[in-house]
Design an enzyme around this catalytic site. Structure first.
Site, PDB file in Angstrom:
ATOM      1  N   HIS A 122      31.369  56.966  35.674  1.00 31.19           N
ATOM      2  CA  HIS A 122      32.759  57.046  36.150  1.00 31.19           C
ATOM      3  C   HIS A 122      33.279  58.478  36.018  1.00 31.19           C
ATOM      4  CE1 HIS A 122      32.675  52.642  35.748  1.00 31.19           C
ATOM      5  NE2 HIS A 122      33.668  52.656  36.625  1.00 31.19           N
ATOM      6  N   LYS A 147      38.555  58.670  32.953  1.00 33.08           N
ATOM      7  CA  LYS A 147      38.521  57.281  32.466  1.00 33.08           C
ATOM      8  C   LYS A 147      38.706  57.239  30.956  1.00 33.08           C
ATOM      9  CE  LYS A 147      36.073  52.910  33.001  1.00 33.08           C
ATOM     10  NZ  LYS A 147      37.353  52.196  33.199  1.00 33.08           N
TER      11      LYS A 147
HETATM   12  N1  NDP Z   1      39.685  45.908  37.869  1.00 35.03           N
HETATM   13  C1  NDP Z   1      39.404  46.834  38.792  1.00 35.03           C
HETATM   14  O1  NDP Z   1      38.955  46.517  39.917  1.00 35.03           O
HETATM   15  C2  NDP Z   1      39.649  48.259  38.480  1.00 35.03           C
HETATM   16  C3  NDP Z   1      40.204  48.581  37.287  1.00 35.03           C
HETATM   17  N2  NDP Z   1      40.587  49.859  37.015  1.00 35.03           N
HETATM   18  C4  NDP Z   1      41.307  50.064  35.778  1.00 35.03           C
HETATM   19  O2  NDP Z   1      42.685  50.210  36.113  1.00 35.03           O
HETATM   20  C5  NDP Z   1      43.335  51.037  35.169  1.00 35.03           C
HETATM   21  C6  NDP Z   1      44.099  52.152  35.886  1.00 35.03           C
HETATM   22  O3  NDP Z   1      43.192  52.983  36.537  1.00 35.03           O
HETATM   23  P1  NDP Z   1      43.708  54.318  37.290  1.00 35.03           P
HETATM   24  O4  NDP Z   1      44.777  53.988  38.261  1.00 35.03           O
HETATM   25  O5  NDP Z   1      42.477  54.999  37.741  1.00 35.03           O
HETATM   26  O6  NDP Z   1      44.346  55.116  36.067  1.00 35.03           O
HETATM   27  P2  NDP Z   1      45.462  56.271  36.115  1.00 35.03           P
HETATM   28  O7  NDP Z   1      45.367  56.974  34.801  1.00 35.03           O
HETATM   29  O8  NDP Z   1      45.352  57.042  37.357  1.00 35.03           O
HETATM   30  O9  NDP Z   1      46.835  55.474  36.165  1.00 35.03           O
HETATM   31  C7  NDP Z   1      47.341  54.775  35.057  1.00 35.03           C
HETATM   32  C8  NDP Z   1      48.825  54.583  35.283  1.00 35.03           C
HETATM   33  O10 NDP Z   1      49.339  53.790  34.232  1.00 35.03           O
HETATM   34  C9  NDP Z   1      50.582  54.334  33.893  1.00 35.03           C
HETATM   35  N3  NDP Z   1      51.107  53.930  32.591  1.00 35.03           N
HETATM   36  C10 NDP Z   1      51.011  54.529  31.382  1.00 35.03           C
HETATM   37  N4  NDP Z   1      51.713  53.840  30.463  1.00 35.03           N
HETATM   38  C11 NDP Z   1      52.260  52.795  31.141  1.00 35.03           C
HETATM   39  C12 NDP Z   1      53.130  51.755  30.787  1.00 35.03           C
HETATM   40  N5  NDP Z   1      53.585  51.651  29.526  1.00 35.03           N
HETATM   41  N6  NDP Z   1      53.485  50.842  31.726  1.00 35.03           N
HETATM   42  C13 NDP Z   1      53.049  50.952  32.997  1.00 35.03           C
HETATM   43  N7  NDP Z   1      52.265  51.948  33.395  1.00 35.03           N
HETATM   44  C14 NDP Z   1      51.869  52.852  32.489  1.00 35.03           C
HETATM   45  C15 NDP Z   1      50.393  55.820  33.977  1.00 35.03           C
HETATM   46  O11 NDP Z   1      51.707  56.398  34.065  1.00 35.03           O
HETATM   47  P3  NDP Z   1      51.972  57.976  33.887  1.00 35.03           P
HETATM   48  O12 NDP Z   1      51.497  58.532  35.200  1.00 35.03           O
HETATM   49  O13 NDP Z   1      53.443  58.043  33.678  1.00 35.03           O
HETATM   50  O14 NDP Z   1      51.148  58.371  32.706  1.00 35.03           O
HETATM   51  C16 NDP Z   1      49.601  55.902  35.271  1.00 35.03           C
HETATM   52  O15 NDP Z   1      50.475  55.925  36.388  1.00 35.03           O
HETATM   53  C17 NDP Z   1      42.235  51.508  34.209  1.00 35.03           C
HETATM   54  O16 NDP Z   1      42.243  50.667  33.070  1.00 35.03           O
HETATM   55  C18 NDP Z   1      40.955  51.294  35.003  1.00 35.03           C
HETATM   56  O17 NDP Z   1      39.837  51.081  34.183  1.00 35.03           O
HETATM   57  C19 NDP Z   1      40.376  50.864  37.900  1.00 35.03           C
HETATM   58  C20 NDP Z   1      39.791  50.613  39.099  1.00 35.03           C
HETATM   59  C21 NDP Z   1      39.359  49.283  39.488  1.00 35.03           C
HETATM   60  O1  LIG Z   2      38.509  53.345  35.546  1.00 32.58           O
HETATM   61  C1  LIG Z   2      38.017  53.170  36.672  1.00 32.58           C
HETATM   62  O2  LIG Z   2      38.107  54.019  37.583  1.00 32.58           O
HETATM   63  C2  LIG Z   2      37.347  51.894  36.938  1.00 32.58           C
HETATM   64  N1  LIG Z   2      37.436  50.957  36.048  1.00 32.58           N
HETATM   65  C3  LIG Z   2      36.932  49.637  36.141  1.00 32.58           C
HETATM   66  C4  LIG Z   2      35.989  49.357  34.986  1.00 32.58           C
HETATM   67  O3  LIG Z   2      36.258  49.797  33.855  1.00 32.58           O
HETATM   68  O4  LIG Z   2      35.004  48.652  35.195  1.00 32.58           O
HETATM   69  C5  LIG Z   2      36.409  49.284  37.488  1.00 32.58           C
HETATM   70  C6  LIG Z   2      35.845  50.403  38.291  1.00 32.58           C
HETATM   71  O5  LIG Z   2      34.513  50.609  37.959  1.00 32.58           O
HETATM   72  C7  LIG Z   2      36.653  51.679  38.225  1.00 32.58           C
END
Ligand code: NDP
Ligand SMILES: O=C(O)C1=N[C@H](C(=O)O)C[C@H](O)C1
Length: 233
Positions: free
Chosen positions: A131, A135
């Site tokens: 990743h 992450k």
């Molecule tokens: N299940 C799936 O298919 C997938 C899961 N993921 C997971 O999704 C999550 C997010 O990924 P990604 O978008 O890349 O991460 P980012 O770091 O780009 O975004 C995370 C967001 O969460 C916000 N945040 C922080 N604290 C809070 C809070 N208290 N309440 C609400 N929002 C908050 C951050 O805000 P700020 O900008 O203000 O810090 C930021 O906007 C990760 O855990 C990742 O592993 C990712 C891709 C696919």
């Molecule tokens: O953090 C990410 O970007 C992603 N997180 C998910 C995970 O932890 O499996 C899903 C995806 O691989 C992207």
């Protein structure tokens, strides 16, 4: 459909675009600093935030009577508490480490292969996930789900990021550049190897899967998985 976005980072922004393209309305974009104003007007919430925020985000949805799709990874130790709260509040909940269609097919293949390979102890299983460097959690939620898929269908008992002992699955977590997510399951013997690999080319598949899950969950109560959404049961 009115959607509350809990987390407005890399994933939140792709989800917003896809949701708008599919005719939905965004009523809240929650980041680290703003409030939950607007949450109770949503038909469904989609949480892609950070491990430390997921429990608060999901709990607030149950208290506001809004079904929630959670894709955030790295908070699994609190999963049972959220299931209990969902049951208590008669909420709606789907949590998945990966919402993409491709990975959910990959999960099925992984379980099928694990069943076959459990008959052949000359092969040892291991996993690799790659990743982007931003992450926060390791191993990825998807790698943990893949390991569970093997454990439930074989005599493996546990996974580890360290060197694997007997009965353990080694997971290697690599952080490189902007990689959206690559997962490989390898069965290795002295004579050959079998590899099952999924490569995400971008975040579109994760985001589309989460919006489809939200469309499916709106108006429902209960605890579901992507197997229900995709009819894989
Ligand atoms: N299940 C799936 O298919 C997938 C899961 N993921 C997971 O999704 C999550 C997010 O990924 P990604 O978008 O890349 O991460 P980012 O770091 O780009 O975004 C995370 C967001 O969460 C916000 N945040 C922080 N604290 C809070 C809070 N208290 N309440 C609400 N929002 C908050 C951050 O805000 P700020 O900008 O203000 O810090 C930021 O906007 C990760 O855990 C990742 O592993 C990712 C891709 C696919
Ligand atoms: O953090 C990410 O970007 C992603 N997180 C998910 C995970 O932890 O499996 C899903 C995806 O691989 C992207």
């Amino acid at each position: 459909m009115k959607i509350a976005l809990l987390g407005y980072g890399k994933m939140g922004k792709v989800i917003e675009r896809i949701a708008l393209e599919r005719g939905h309305e965004i009523v809240l974009k929650k980041d680290e600093f703003n409030t939950y104003d607007g949450l109770s007007t949503a038909d469904v919430a989609i949480d892609f935030s950070v491990p430390t925020a997921a429990v608060d985000n999901i709990s607030n949805c149950f208290h506001a009577n809004v079904p929630v799709v959670s894709g955030t990874t790295g908070w699994l130790e609190h999963f049972d508490e959220m299931v209990a709260l969902c049951n208590e509040k008669q909420g709606g909940f789907i949590s998945s480490s990966n919402f993409s269609l491709g990975v959910n097919i990959f999960f099925e293949l992984n379980e099928y292969l694990a069943k076959i390979m459990s008959q052949f102890d000359s092969y040892k299983v291991s996993m690799e996930e790659i990743h982007h460097t931003q992450k926060l959690d390791a191993p990825s939620g998807t790698a943990i789900s893949l390991a569970k898929g093997v454990i439930e269908n074989s005599s493996y008992a546990n996974w580890t990021l360290d060197d694997a002992k007997q009965g353990e699955i080694h997971i290697e977590a690599k952080r490189i550049g902007d990689v959206p997510g690559t997962h490989t399951v390898t069965y290795d013997s002295i004579v050959d190897s079998i590899e099952l690999k999924h490569t995400a080319h971008n975040r579109e598949g994760f985001a589309l899967g989460a919006v489809i899950a939200a469309e499916w969950l709106a108006g429902k109560t209960g605890i579901y998985s992507m197997k229900d959404v995709l009819n894989l049961k």
